[in-house]
Write a protein that holds these residues in place. Structure first.
Motif, PDB file in Angstrom:
ATOM      1  N   VAL A 283      72.759 -26.983  64.710  1.00  0.00           N
ATOM      2  CA  VAL A 283      72.764 -28.423  64.434  1.00  0.00           C
ATOM      3  C   VAL A 283      73.826 -28.650  63.365  1.00  0.00           C
ATOM      4  O   VAL A 283      73.740 -28.097  62.269  1.00  0.00           O
ATOM      5  CB  VAL A 283      71.389 -28.912  63.945  1.00  0.00           C
ATOM      6  N   ASP A 284      74.839 -29.456  63.703  1.00  0.00           N
ATOM      7  CA  ASP A 284      76.001 -29.597  62.817  1.00  0.00           C
ATOM      8  C   ASP A 284      76.209 -31.057  62.406  1.00  0.00           C
ATOM      9  O   ASP A 284      76.707 -31.875  63.178  1.00  0.00           O
ATOM     10  CB  ASP A 284      77.259 -29.071  63.526  1.00  0.00           C
ATOM     11  N   GLY A 285      75.758 -31.399  61.192  1.00  0.00           N
ATOM     12  CA  GLY A 285      76.038 -32.703  60.592  1.00  0.00           C
ATOM     13  C   GLY A 285      75.521 -33.904  61.354  1.00  0.00           C
ATOM     14  O   GLY A 285      76.202 -34.932  61.422  1.00  0.00           O
ATOM     15  N   VAL A 286      74.295 -33.822  61.898  1.00  0.00           N
ATOM     16  CA  VAL A 286      73.782 -34.937  62.695  1.00  0.00           C
ATOM     17  C   VAL A 286      73.224 -36.044  61.805  1.00  0.00           C
ATOM     18  O   VAL A 286      72.636 -35.790  60.747  1.00  0.00           O
ATOM     19  CB  VAL A 286      72.696 -34.480  63.699  1.00  0.00           C
ATOM     20  N   SER A 287      73.407 -37.278  62.245  1.00  0.00           N
ATOM     21  CA  SER A 287      72.875 -38.461  61.558  1.00  0.00           C
ATOM     22  C   SER A 287      72.295 -39.403  62.590  1.00  0.00           C
ATOM     23  O   SER A 287      72.735 -39.433  63.750  1.00  0.00           O
ATOM     24  CB  SER A 287      73.971 -39.175  60.764  1.00  0.00           C
ATOM     25  N   LYS A 288      71.294 -40.192  62.169  1.00  0.00           N
ATOM     26  CA  LYS A 288      70.692 -41.193  63.043  1.00  0.00           C
ATOM     27  C   LYS A 288      70.226 -42.374  62.210  1.00  0.00           C
ATOM     28  O   LYS A 288      69.471 -42.216  61.241  1.00  0.00           O
ATOM     29  CB  LYS A 288      69.504 -40.608  63.818  1.00  0.00           C
ATOM     30  N   THR A 289      70.669 -43.577  62.596  1.00  0.00           N
ATOM     31  CA  THR A 289      70.282 -44.812  61.922  1.00  0.00           C
ATOM     32  C   THR A 289      69.668 -45.772  62.932  1.00  0.00           C
ATOM     33  O   THR A 289      70.176 -45.904  64.048  1.00  0.00           O
ATOM     34  CB  THR A 289      71.496 -45.475  61.247  1.00  0.00           C
ATOM     35  N   PRO A 297      68.819 -51.561  57.833  1.00  0.00           N
ATOM     36  CA  PRO A 297      68.807 -50.404  58.731  1.00  0.00           C
ATOM     37  C   PRO A 297      68.068 -49.230  58.094  1.00  0.00           C
ATOM     38  O   PRO A 297      68.066 -49.066  56.866  1.00  0.00           O
ATOM     39  CB  PRO A 297      70.293 -50.090  58.927  1.00  0.00           C
ATOM     40  N   VAL A 298      67.443 -48.417  58.940  1.00  0.00           N
ATOM     41  CA  VAL A 298      66.711 -47.241  58.474  1.00  0.00           C
ATOM     42  C   VAL A 298      67.558 -46.004  58.757  1.00  0.00           C
ATOM     43  O   VAL A 298      67.825 -45.676  59.915  1.00  0.00           O
ATOM     44  CB  VAL A 298      65.343 -47.122  59.177  1.00  0.00           C
ATOM     45  N   HIS A 299      67.971 -45.322  57.710  1.00  0.00           N
ATOM     46  CA  HIS A 299      68.765 -44.099  57.853  1.00  0.00           C
ATOM     47  C   HIS A 299      67.792 -42.922  57.963  1.00  0.00           C
ATOM     48  O   HIS A 299      67.434 -42.299  56.971  1.00  0.00           O
ATOM     49  CB  HIS A 299      69.708 -43.934  56.665  1.00  0.00           C
ATOM     50  N   ALA A 300      67.382 -42.632  59.198  1.00  0.00           N
ATOM     51  CA  ALA A 300      66.325 -41.649  59.420  1.00  0.00           C
ATOM     52  C   ALA A 300      66.784 -40.227  59.161  1.00  0.00           C
ATOM     53  O   ALA A 300      66.033 -39.406  58.610  1.00  0.00           O
ATOM     54  CB  ALA A 300      65.793 -41.771  60.847  1.00  0.00           C
ATOM     55  N   VAL A 301      68.000 -39.898  59.586  1.00  0.00           N
ATOM     56  CA  VAL A 301      68.573 -38.563  59.379  1.00  0.00           C
ATOM     57  C   VAL A 301      70.008 -38.729  58.898  1.00  0.00           C
ATOM     58  O   VAL A 301      70.772 -39.508  59.467  1.00  0.00           O
ATOM     59  CB  VAL A 301      68.541 -37.726  60.678  1.00  0.00           C
ATOM     60  N   ARG A 302      70.371 -37.980  57.847  1.00  0.00           N
ATOM     61  CA  ARG A 302      71.705 -38.120  57.264  1.00  0.00           C
ATOM     62  C   ARG A 302      72.371 -36.754  57.133  1.00  0.00           C
ATOM     63  O   ARG A 302      71.980 -35.928  56.318  1.00  0.00           O
ATOM     64  CB  ARG A 302      71.629 -38.760  55.878  1.00  0.00           C
ATOM     65  N   ARG A 303      73.369 -36.514  57.976  1.00  0.00           N
ATOM     66  CA  ARG A 303      74.252 -35.341  57.865  1.00  0.00           C
ATOM     67  C   ARG A 303      73.467 -34.035  57.736  1.00  0.00           C
ATOM     68  O   ARG A 303      73.708 -33.224  56.831  1.00  0.00           O
ATOM     69  CB  ARG A 303      75.213 -35.505  56.686  1.00  0.00           C
ATOM     70  N   VAL A 304      72.539 -33.799  58.636  1.00  0.00           N
ATOM     71  CA  VAL A 304      71.701 -32.593  58.597  1.00  0.00           C
ATOM     72  C   VAL A 304      72.341 -31.482  59.417  1.00  0.00           C
ATOM     73  O   VAL A 304      72.774 -31.710  60.558  1.00  0.00           O
ATOM     74  CB  VAL A 304      70.281 -32.892  59.108  1.00  0.00           C
ATOM     75  N   SER A 305      72.393 -30.300  58.846  1.00  0.00           N
ATOM     76  CA  SER A 305      72.913 -29.111  59.538  1.00  0.00           C
ATOM     77  C   SER A 305      71.919 -27.964  59.370  1.00  0.00           C
ATOM     78  O   SER A 305      71.295 -27.821  58.313  1.00  0.00           O
ATOM     79  CB  SER A 305      74.265 -28.689  58.971  1.00  0.00           C
ATOM     80  N   CYS A 306      71.765 -27.165  60.426  1.00  0.00           N
ATOM     81  CA  CYS A 306      70.910 -25.980  60.347  1.00  0.00           C
ATOM     82  C   CYS A 306      71.233 -25.067  61.521  1.00  0.00           C
ATOM     83  O   CYS A 306      71.850 -25.483  62.514  1.00  0.00           O
ATOM     84  CB  CYS A 306      69.429 -26.343  60.355  1.00  0.00           C
ATOM     85  N   GLY A 323      62.158 -37.916  58.128  1.00  0.00           N
ATOM     86  CA  GLY A 323      63.125 -37.690  59.196  1.00  0.00           C
ATOM     87  C   GLY A 323      62.879 -36.447  60.017  1.00  0.00           C
ATOM     88  O   GLY A 323      63.669 -36.116  60.915  1.00  0.00           O
ATOM     89  N   LYS A 324      61.757 -35.758  59.786  1.00  0.00           N
ATOM     90  CA  LYS A 324      61.484 -34.504  60.488  1.00  0.00           C
ATOM     91  C   LYS A 324      61.374 -34.705  62.000  1.00  0.00           C
ATOM     92  O   LYS A 324      62.001 -33.981  62.788  1.00  0.00           O
ATOM     93  CB  LYS A 324      60.195 -33.868  59.954  1.00  0.00           C
ATOM     94  N   SER A 325      60.569 -35.687  62.419  1.00  0.00           N
ATOM     95  CA  SER A 325      60.381 -35.919  63.855  1.00  0.00           C
ATOM     96  C   SER A 325      61.638 -36.487  64.505  1.00  0.00           C
ATOM     97  O   SER A 325      61.930 -36.198  65.670  1.00  0.00           O
ATOM     98  CB  SER A 325      59.192 -36.859  64.099  1.00  0.00           C
ATOM     99  N   THR A 326      62.400 -37.302  63.772  1.00  0.00           N
ATOM    100  CA  THR A 326      63.674 -37.788  64.307  1.00  0.00           C
ATOM    101  C   THR A 326      64.617 -36.625  64.547  1.00  0.00           C
ATOM    102  O   THR A 326      65.303 -36.558  65.577  1.00  0.00           O
ATOM    103  CB  THR A 326      64.321 -38.794  63.334  1.00  0.00           C
ATOM    104  N   LEU A 327      64.651 -35.680  63.617  1.00  0.00           N
ATOM    105  CA  LEU A 327      65.476 -34.486  63.807  1.00  0.00           C
ATOM    106  C   LEU A 327      65.054 -33.726  65.059  1.00  0.00           C
ATOM    107  O   LEU A 327      65.904 -33.261  65.832  1.00  0.00           O
ATOM    108  CB  LEU A 327      65.368 -33.575  62.580  1.00  0.00           C
ATOM    109  N   SER A 328      63.751 -33.627  65.300  1.00  0.00           N
ATOM    110  CA  SER A 328      63.280 -32.922  66.502  1.00  0.00           C
ATOM    111  C   SER A 328      63.733 -33.638  67.771  1.00  0.00           C
ATOM    112  O   SER A 328      64.089 -32.999  68.763  1.00  0.00           O
ATOM    113  CB  SER A 328      61.750 -32.790  66.480  1.00  0.00           C
ATOM    114  N   ARG A 329      63.751 -34.976  67.765  1.00  0.00           N
ATOM    115  CA  ARG A 329      64.200 -35.719  68.947  1.00  0.00           C
ATOM    116  C   ARG A 329      65.703 -35.526  69.181  1.00  0.00           C
ATOM    117  O   ARG A 329      66.147 -35.477  70.329  1.00  0.00           O
ATOM    118  CB  ARG A 329      63.852 -37.205  68.797  1.00  0.00           C
ATOM    119  N   LEU A 330      66.465 -35.427  68.096  1.00  0.00           N
ATOM    120  CA  LEU A 330      67.903 -35.170  68.244  1.00  0.00           C
ATOM    121  C   LEU A 330      68.139 -33.774  68.801  1.00  0.00           C
ATOM    122  O   LEU A 330      69.015 -33.576  69.652  1.00  0.00           O
ATOM    123  CB  LEU A 330      68.607 -35.330  66.890  1.00  0.00           C
TER     124      LEU A 330
END
Length: 540
Positions: A283-289, A297-306, A323-330
């Motif tokens: 997972v490379d630098g994902v974001s979701k708003t 706006p709700v910034h659910a995930v911001r620049r997450v990498s793992c 943002g844990k569940s949003t990350l799982s959906r991404l």
């Protein structure tokens, strides 16, 4: 300790149950259960998944469901016989005489109504508050009491726009809104992180000390020890042991009680050794708003990498709404990231069409935190498990039986529909279905949150054994730091959509650097101390 079963009268009790028996078409679910709930006292029920805990609570609010026969020598709410009430009479009692906080928040909340409307309903129906201004103020106060973040914003969200923990807090606010004499709380903190659990625990204690009766169902023995005055241990539909939590948990007599206590995750659980190999998941630098009309706006995930390697587990922890569940959906490709990429087994997973992704779906599977909404209520659970199988139809029943046995379920339950199973049984069905395609990557979103501790231990052992045999890569999202510690090689801590700390699990949990990580650990230690024999309600 006062033994209410020695008191033949029901005066002053908020609930009285004698000889409760519940049968389905297939079996006797509850066998002669008896207890009392007095004002200002909490009675807790613990037991393995499928032991009948939820069915007992449903009988006290008239929601046992079709196909079940409910009989009792006595079944009283506030001195009133409720064995033969009609639906109209139940409507007058629900919310005011008895409130319910269930474990299935997504199902309990109306998907077409905003959160603040759900909380306002008991205030209007009974009525507790009059006039729009009074109702708005009361709802705002309730949402703040249950520590819903940004209640002015989140209170106007629909249930699907909230995290699992936020939905659970809305449900708690709704349950206490009309100040019922008896509150039934069925796993009220299942979806909540340790910091919010601590706040909700304090709120429940405040309500009990104010005179409300509380009937609590939980597999969290720390929560039970903190708040309960009386504890009932349920096994196969029968009460096998009862007493004050401090006494009963310190010196359990029945084998099943000893099994529950022995399954409490310990701080000394073995830490897994990290391995090095080509990553299964990047997972490379994902974001979701998310945009919500005219709201911010709700910034659910911001620049997450793992990164997750074969045979290893990445733990993901954080408060509800982090943002844990949003990350799982991404990661699953259910939603596209606004920026960044997801790569599975060396193949780009994000940014491609679903037609191309469909061919690879078997590689990555999700175990959802809300199994009821993930299973078709009109189909048997055996059908749901077999749906993903790509083998001849004549071989499917055998494979379904194998999968259900692997997750600790009786294969005979394959004939049942989801509504006939307990929350823990449904979660195990969801795990069996996820394993059906022999995935290389498994995303577990609160996969053991609905399970009692003995079954949690079994599922964690199962996942670890699968890793050892098949090199399964796991993303393990949970609010339970003890389970995360036992399961995860590496750990990321999320706060308001960002990763604020990451590293080897033992390093992050043993030497936290970020203030939020330290707060999570302090709250978890507080609850774990209670489960192990720390602070508890005084013995009366």
């Amino acid at each position: 300790m006062t033994n209410y079963l020695d008191n033949p009268g029901s005066e002053g009790l908020v609930a009285r149950v004698r000889g409760l028996r519940i049968r389905s078409q297939h079996a006797e679910i509850i066998r002669g259960v008896s207890f009392d709930v007095a004002p200002g006292r909490c009675v807790a029920i613990v037991g393995e998944s499928g032991s009948g805990k939820t069915q007992i609570t449903r009988s006290l609010i008239g929601l046992s469901g079709a196909g079940l026969s409910v009989e009792a020598d006595e079944l009283m709410l506030g001195g009133r016989d409720i064995r033969r009430l009609g639906e109209e009479e139940w409507r007058r009692l629900r919310g005011r005489s008895v409130g319910l906080v269930s474990q299935d928040a997504l199902l309990s909340l109306d998907p077409l109504r905003r959160a603040h409307k759900e909380v306002a309903e008991p205030l209007v129906v009974h009525p507790v508050a009059r006039g729009d201004v009074s109702i708005v103020r009361a709802v705002d106060d309730l949402l703040r009491r249950v520590h819903l973040p940004d209640p002015a914003i989140q209170g106007h969200a629909y249930p699907h726009q909230l995290s699992g923990g936020m939905r659970q807090r809305v449900l708690i606010a709704q349950g206490i809104a009309a100040a019922p004499r008896l509150l039934i709380a069925d796993e009220p903190t299942t979806a909540l992180d340790s910091t919010v659990q601590t706040h909700i625990l304090a709120l429940l204690r405040e309500l009990v000390e104010g005179g409300m009766g509380l009937l609590l169902v939980s597999h969290n023995l720390g929560l039970v020890r903190h708040i309960a005055d009386d504890l009932l241990v349920l096994h196969a539909g029968e009460v096998v042991e009862r007493g004050h939590p401090a006494v009963l948990l310190a010196k359990p007599q029945h084998p099943h009680t000893r099994q529950l206590v022995a399954a409490i995750p310990r701080a000394s659980a073995p830490v897994l050794t990290e391995t090095v190999a080509e990553p299964r998941l990047i997972v490379d630098g994902v974001s979701k708003t998310y945009q919500r009309g005219g709201a911010e706006p709700v910034h659910a995930v911001r620049r997450v990498s793992c990164v997750v390697h074969p045979g290893t587990t990445l733990g993901v922890v954080g408060e509800s709404g982090s943002g844990k569940s949003t990350l799982s959906r991404l990661i699953m490709g259910v939603e596209p990231p606004d920026q960044g990429t997801v790569t599975c087994d060396g193949t780009l997973w994000s940014g491609i069409s679903e037609r191309h992704r469909q061919k690879l779906r078997g590689r990555i599977q999700l175990i959802h935190q809300d199994p009821y909404s993930a299973l078709n209520p009109e189909r048997t659970v055996g059908w749901s498990v077999s749906e993903a199988l790509r083998i001849p139809r004549r071989e499917r029943s055998v494979r379904v039986a194998e999968l259900m046995t692997r997750v600790g379920l009786d294969p005979g339950l394959a004939r049942h529909r989801p509504g006939e199973l307990s929350g823990g049984q449904r979660q195990r069905v969801a795990i069996a279905r996820a394993l059906a395609t022999d995935p290389s990557i498994l995303v577990c979103d609160e996969a053991v949150s609905a399970l009692d501790m003995s079954v949690q231990a079994d599922i964690v052992a199962l996942l670890r054994s699968l890793q050892a045999v098949s090199g399964l890569a796991i993303v393990f999202i949970s609010h339970d730091l003890n389970v995360v510690r036992e399961m995860s090689h590496r750990l990321i801590v999320m706060h308001r959509g960002e990763v604020v700390e990451e590293g080897l699990t033992e390093t992050v949990l043993g030497h936290p650097r970020h203030p939020f990580t330290r707060e999570l650990l302090a709250s978890a230690a507080h609850l774990a101390d209670a489960a192990a024999g720390g602070q508890s309600r005084p013995v009366n």
